[in-house]
Design an enzyme around this catalytic site. Structure first.
Site, PDB file in Angstrom:
ATOM      1  NE  ARG A   1      -7.906   1.332  13.119  1.00  0.00           N
ATOM      2  CZ  ARG A   1      -6.915   2.178  12.820  1.00  0.00           C
ATOM      3  NH1 ARG A   1      -7.164   3.452  12.668  1.00  0.00           N
ATOM      4  NH2 ARG A   1      -5.686   1.744  12.683  1.00  0.00           N
TER       5      ARG A   1
ATOM      6  CD  GLU B   1     -11.985   4.006   1.688  1.00  0.00           C
ATOM      7  OE1 GLU B   1     -11.343   3.890   2.751  1.00  0.00           O
ATOM      8  OE2 GLU B   1     -12.559   5.038   1.353  1.00  0.00           O
TER       9      GLU B   1
ATOM     10  CG  ASP C   1     -14.955   3.248   7.127  1.00  0.00           C
ATOM     11  OD1 ASP C   1     -15.650   2.412   6.537  1.00  0.00           O
ATOM     12  OD2 ASP C   1     -13.851   3.648   6.705  1.00  0.00           O
ATOM     13  CG  HIS C   2     -15.576   7.167  11.359  1.00  0.00           C
ATOM     14  ND1 HIS C   2     -14.589   6.468  12.023  1.00  0.00           N
ATOM     15  CD2 HIS C   2     -14.976   7.739  10.285  1.00  0.00           C
ATOM     16  CE1 HIS C   2     -13.436   6.645  11.400  1.00  0.00           C
ATOM     17  NE2 HIS C   2     -13.641   7.399  10.340  1.00  0.00           N
TER      18      HIS C   2
ATOM     19  CG  HIS D   1     -10.703   1.312   5.010  1.00  0.00           C
ATOM     20  ND1 HIS D   1      -9.798   2.309   5.309  1.00  0.00           N
ATOM     21  CD2 HIS D   1      -9.963   0.218   4.718  1.00  0.00           C
ATOM     22  CE1 HIS D   1      -8.565   1.824   5.214  1.00  0.00           C
ATOM     23  NE2 HIS D   1      -8.642   0.550   4.870  1.00  0.00           N
TER      24      HIS D   1
ATOM     25  CB  THR E   1      -6.258   6.470   4.684  1.00  0.00           C
ATOM     26  OG1 THR E   1      -7.248   5.498   5.004  1.00  0.00           O
ATOM     27  CG2 THR E   1      -5.376   5.950   3.582  1.00  0.00           C
TER      28      THR E   1
END
Ligand code: PXP
Length: 242
Positions: free
Chosen positions: A52, A73, A12-13, A46, A104
């Site tokens: 985002r 996710e 994700d990051h 996710h 989360t």
């Protein structure tokens, strides 16, 4: 104890950094391929409601190109269910989601949201996706996961990571007890959130845990040592604890 503890790398990051500039670099799909080459057993992404970090296009490209299983996710919404059913990822982990949260926070209330989750778990299972529920290490949630027919639970390790001293030891015991209870009832046990080189060992040593999903720390560490090395070091820390 299963010998090989799987490592799911959450990318994700990588997308967070990309989106800071709105362009196409760094590409989370390239990171996923590199992670697989470096020893990740799976990739986790996710797709948040507010997009985002990971985008719909990222999920489409991951679905097309990944050589290791994709764990999507997702929040328990109709939109996410439609997307999951379109891509039929290997696994889907249902997580709680609030727009204002930074990450989360807490597990999904599988017991409280039973009626809402039941048709989703069934639809995903019918599509051949392995459903997991991201829950607090709590007997009531495991009981709900069993009644929902979820084959997997992912135990939230966030609280364990934030605490220290006796409180951390107590939280570790809760996680170990929950893992034992789930496994005794035929549920596969995963764990994740907040794990680092320094705190992973006691979680990796829980015999019933067969997969860890780790993201933020690995991507941050990649700034200093590169993504492949970051993953190799985590893999080594997990194997040593086993
Ligand atoms: N597992 C789940 C269900 C998550 O929601 C997250 C965070 O996206 C992770 C694992 C990974 O947590 P972290 O990025 O802190 O390693």
């Amino acid at each position: 104890m299963s010998e090989h503890l799987r490592l799911g790398v959450n990318i994700d990051h990588v997308a967070t950094v990309r989106n800071a500039r709105g362009g196409i670099y760094p590409d989370p799909v390239r990171a996923a391929q590199l992670a697989a080459e470096a020893g990740a057993d799976g990739i986790t992404a996710h797709l948040r409601e507010d997009r985002r970090h990971i985008t719909d296009d990222d999920i489409a490209r991951l679905s097309e190109t990944l050589t290791v299983p994709l764990n999507l996710e997702m929040a328990a919404t109709e939109e996410m269910l439609r997307i999951a059913l379109r891509h039929r990822p290997h696994a889907a982990c249902i997580v709680p989601e609030k727009r204002e949260e930074r990450t989360t926070e807490g597990g999904i209330d599988a017991a409280g949201q039973f009626d809402r989750l039941l048709p989703m778990v069934s639809a995903l299972r019918e599509a051949g996706t392995r459903v997991s529920l991201f829950i607090e290490p709590d007997a009531r949630q495991i009981d709900a996961a069993m009644r929902l027919g979820a084959p997997v639970v992912e135990l939230h390790t966030g609280r364990y990571c934030e605490l220290d001293g006796a409180a951390r030891t107590e939280e570790l015991r809760r996680i170990a007890d929950a893992a034992a209870l789930a496994a005794k009832n035929g549920i596969e046990v995963h764990a994740g959130h907040g794990l680092t080189f320094d705190n992973v060992a006691p979680i990796a040593a829980i015999p019933q845990v067969v997969e860890l999903n780790i993201g933020h720390f690995l991507i941050g560490e990649a700034i200093f040592v590169g993504l492949a090395e970051s993953i190799r070091r985590m893999r080594a820390a997990m194997d040593a604890a086993r």
